[in-house]
Write a protein that holds these residues in place. Structure first.
Motif, short mmCIF file in Angstrom:
data_model
loop_
_atom_site.label_atom_id
_atom_site.label_comp_id
_atom_site.label_asym_id
_atom_site.label_seq_id
_atom_site.Cartn_x
_atom_site.Cartn_y
_atom_site.Cartn_z
N PRO A 54 11.13 5.80 -10.02
CA PRO A 54 10.51 4.79 -9.16
C PRO A 54 9.50 3.91 -9.88
CG PRO A 54 10.49 6.95 -8.12
CD PRO A 54 10.86 7.14 -9.54
N THR A 55 8.98 4.36 -11.04
CA THR A 55 7.94 3.60 -11.72
C THR A 55 8.49 2.60 -12.73
OG1 THR A 55 7.70 5.28 -13.44
CG2 THR A 55 6.37 5.54 -11.46
N THR A 56 9.81 2.58 -12.95
CA THR A 56 10.35 1.70 -13.98
C THR A 56 10.14 0.23 -13.63
OG1 THR A 56 12.50 1.88 -12.90
CG2 THR A 56 12.04 3.39 -14.73
N ALA A 57 10.27 -0.12 -12.35
CA ALA A 57 10.14 -1.52 -11.94
C ALA A 57 8.92 -1.73 -11.03
CB ALA A 57 11.41 -1.98 -11.21
N SER A 58 7.96 -0.83 -11.11
CA SER A 58 6.81 -0.94 -10.20
C SER A 58 5.98 -2.18 -10.49
CB SER A 58 5.94 0.31 -10.30
OG SER A 58 5.45 0.47 -11.62
N ASN B 218 0.83 -1.20 0.00
CA ASN B 218 0.00 0.00 0.00
C ASN B 218 0.87 1.26 0.00
OD1 ASN B 218 -2.47 1.34 0.00
ND2 ASN B 218 -2.48 1.53 2.23
N GLU B 219 1.93 1.27 0.81
CA GLU B 219 2.82 2.43 0.85
C GLU B 219 3.57 2.61 -0.47
OE1 GLU B 219 5.29 1.67 4.18
OE2 GLU B 219 3.80 2.33 5.68
N TYR B 220 3.98 1.51 -1.07
CA TYR B 220 4.72 1.60 -2.33
C TYR B 220 3.83 2.13 -3.45
CZ TYR B 220 7.42 0.24 -6.43
OH TYR B 220 8.10 0.25 -7.62
N VAL B 221 2.61 1.63 -3.54
CA VAL B 221 1.68 2.11 -4.58
C VAL B 221 1.39 3.59 -4.38
CG1 VAL B 221 -0.67 1.88 -5.46
CG2 VAL B 221 0.67 -0.16 -4.96
N ALA B 222 1.24 4.03 -3.13
CA ALA B 222 1.00 5.46 -2.87
C ALA B 222 2.20 6.30 -3.30
CB ALA B 222 0.68 5.67 -1.40
N ALA B 223 3.42 5.82 -3.03
CA ALA B 223 4.63 6.56 -3.41
C ALA B 223 4.77 6.65 -4.92
CB ALA B 223 5.86 5.90 -2.80
N VAL B 224 4.50 5.55 -5.63
CA VAL B 224 4.60 5.57 -7.09
C VAL B 224 3.55 6.50 -7.68
CG1 VAL B 224 4.31 4.15 -9.16
CG2 VAL B 224 5.63 3.29 -7.25
N THR B 225 2.36 6.50 -7.11
CA THR B 225 1.32 7.40 -7.60
C THR B 225 1.70 8.85 -7.40
OG1 THR B 225 -0.35 5.72 -7.07
CG2 THR B 225 -1.13 7.97 -7.40
N GLN C 27 5.74 -9.27 -7.56
CA GLN C 27 6.50 -10.09 -6.63
C GLN C 27 5.85 -10.10 -5.25
OE1 GLN C 27 8.93 -12.05 -7.27
NE2 GLN C 27 9.43 -12.68 -5.19
N ILE C 28 5.40 -8.92 -4.78
CA ILE C 28 4.72 -8.86 -3.49
C ILE C 28 3.43 -9.66 -3.52
CG2 ILE C 28 3.57 -7.32 -1.86
CD1 ILE C 28 6.52 -7.14 -1.63
N LEU C 29 2.67 -9.54 -4.58
CA LEU C 29 1.41 -10.28 -4.68
C LEU C 29 1.65 -11.78 -4.75
CD1 LEU C 29 -0.65 -8.05 -7.14
CD2 LEU C 29 -0.95 -8.31 -4.68
N SER C 30 2.73 -12.20 -5.40
CA SER C 30 3.02 -13.64 -5.44
C SER C 30 3.38 -14.16 -4.06
CB SER C 30 4.17 -13.90 -6.42
OG SER C 30 5.38 -13.31 -5.96
N GLN C 31 4.11 -13.38 -3.26
CA GLN C 31 4.42 -13.81 -1.89
C GLN C 31 3.15 -13.88 -1.05
OE1 GLN C 31 7.66 -11.59 -0.09
NE2 GLN C 31 8.67 -11.32 -2.06
N ILE C 32 2.25 -12.91 -1.23
CA ILE C 32 0.98 -12.96 -0.52
C ILE C 32 0.19 -14.20 -0.93
CG2 ILE C 32 -1.22 -11.78 -0.22
CD1 ILE C 32 0.27 -9.14 -0.50
N GLY C 33 0.22 -14.50 -2.21
CA GLY C 33 -0.50 -15.68 -2.70
C GLY C 33 0.06 -16.98 -2.14
#
Length: 363
Positions: free
Chosen positions: A341-345, A269-276, A351-357
């Motif tokens: 920051p958005t080049t590898a977002s 959540n923090e990363y998506v907010a920073a990229v936005t 990767q985060i979603l796969s770990q959550i999965g």
């Protein structure tokens, strides 16, 4: 062969074996003279991760020797459940996970198939009975909204870790009863009593360890932060279906499935907010102007038609598309590139979603 001859033969075979072992030992000592006469040392090995060091002391500070009952005590379970509910309501990725489980596990809802006894399969009376039972079940499931109820219960299992389905009277229905989903916070010890052998976290047990009754707090008809523990009903286990996944021995209540991935959800959540925010910064128009003699207010008025406040020498002018800075003579500025920051977002989020999965066992 006599008994004495057999003994002599076994004794000679033992002597030959001892001589062969001694010859092999002498050959080994000649090949490795440094080991001649050396005695083996005892090697103490074990799980190095069981003993903290400077790198792992932080992880060991939060790990305490607890029984399974203490590891899942009500205070810990309630804190995790409240945080999981917050992430489910406010984080986009977390909101979709329970709904995915609900649609994957429940789908359109349970369908009753009345088979009966095999020896009666060929009889018309049996077929009529099966059709009658299936029709009544379909009518009952449609009246109480069983499919949507089960999907909501599956979402509760993921978020809260458990779901309580209670049989409740409803005279307006044909069968006089319905099934409702209870808030898991409504199940607890009466008057906040300490747990005993017969009462643990709102669940009563008989002397054989079987679930006997549940303590259900009464719903409040006015806004309350929590339920009142002195207003409750004791309901038989035959009227409540308690659904949860048992993780540890002697576990009485369920724990949120989000428990292992709450930190990952916060980071995501923090990363998506920073990229936005970086993308928004890149979309704004920004300009810096430098001259040999510096930029004066009169020049800004002449070239840009800007009207600064009277009596104030500004260093920043607002334009319709952004802001213009006035820099001193001989000064320059390099703009920050917010696209980095958005080049590898996409890869990071995936990767985060796969770990959550992996942790949740997503289908």
């Amino acid at each position: 062969m006599s008994k004495k001859s057999r003994k002599n033969r076994a004794r000679r075979a033992q002597k030959r074996q001892s001589a062969a072992l001694a010859e092999g030992q002498r050959g080994l000592e000649q090949a490795l003279p440094a080991t001649a006469g050396a005695t083996p040392n005892n090697v103490l090995s074990g799980l190095r991760h069981a003993f903290p060091n400077s790198d792992t002391i932080g992880g060991f500070l939060g790990a305490a020797p607890e029984t399974t009952a203490m590891a899942l005590r009500p205070q810990t379970r309630d804190a995790v459940r409240d945080l999981a509910r917050d992430k489910f309501l406010n984080v986009a990725h977390a909101a979709g996970i329970p709904r995915l489980f609900a649609l994957y596990v429940v789908g359109e809802g349970p369908r009753l198939k009345f088979a009966g006894f095999e020896k009666y399969l060929g009889k018309k009376a049996h077929r009529d009975l099966a059709a009658f039972v299936e029709a009544r079940w379909a009518e009952f499931a449609r009246k109480i909204g069983l499919a949507s109820l089960m999907r909501q219960a599956m979402q509760n299992i993921v978020v809260d870790g458990e779901a309580f389905l209670a049989v409740s009277p409803n005279p307006r229905l044909r069968y006089g009863e319905t099934v409702v989903l209870l808030d898991s916070r409504r199940i607890g010890n009466p008057r906040n009593e300490y747990p005993t052998r017969e009462l643990i976290d709102g669940v009563y047990f008989d002397r054989y360890g079987n679930v006997d009754k549940y303590c259900v707090y009464k719903p409040q008809f006015y806004p309350q932060i929590d339920y009142i523990s002195t207003e409750y009903d004791v309901v038989s286990h035959e009227k409540i279906f308690h659904l949860f996944r048992r993780e540890l021995p002697n576990q009485v209540r369920g724990v949120s499935w989000f428990a292992p991935v709450l930190d990952l959800l916060i980071q995501l959540n923090e990363y998506v907010a920073a990229v936005t925010e970086a993308a928004k910064s890149g979309a704004r128009c920004f300009a810096a102007i430098t001259t040999q003699g510096g930029m004066s207010v009169e020049v800004m008025e002449e070239y840009f038609g800007l009207q600064p406040q009277q009596g104030v020498r500004p260093s920043r002018f607002d334009t319709p598309n952004g802001q213009v800075l006035e820099l001193g003579a001989g000064r320059d500025i390099k703009a920050f590139t917010p696209s980095h920051p958005t080049t590898a977002s996409d890869a990071f989020i995936a990767q985060i979603l796969s770990q959550i999965g992996y942790a949740l066992g997503l289908p």
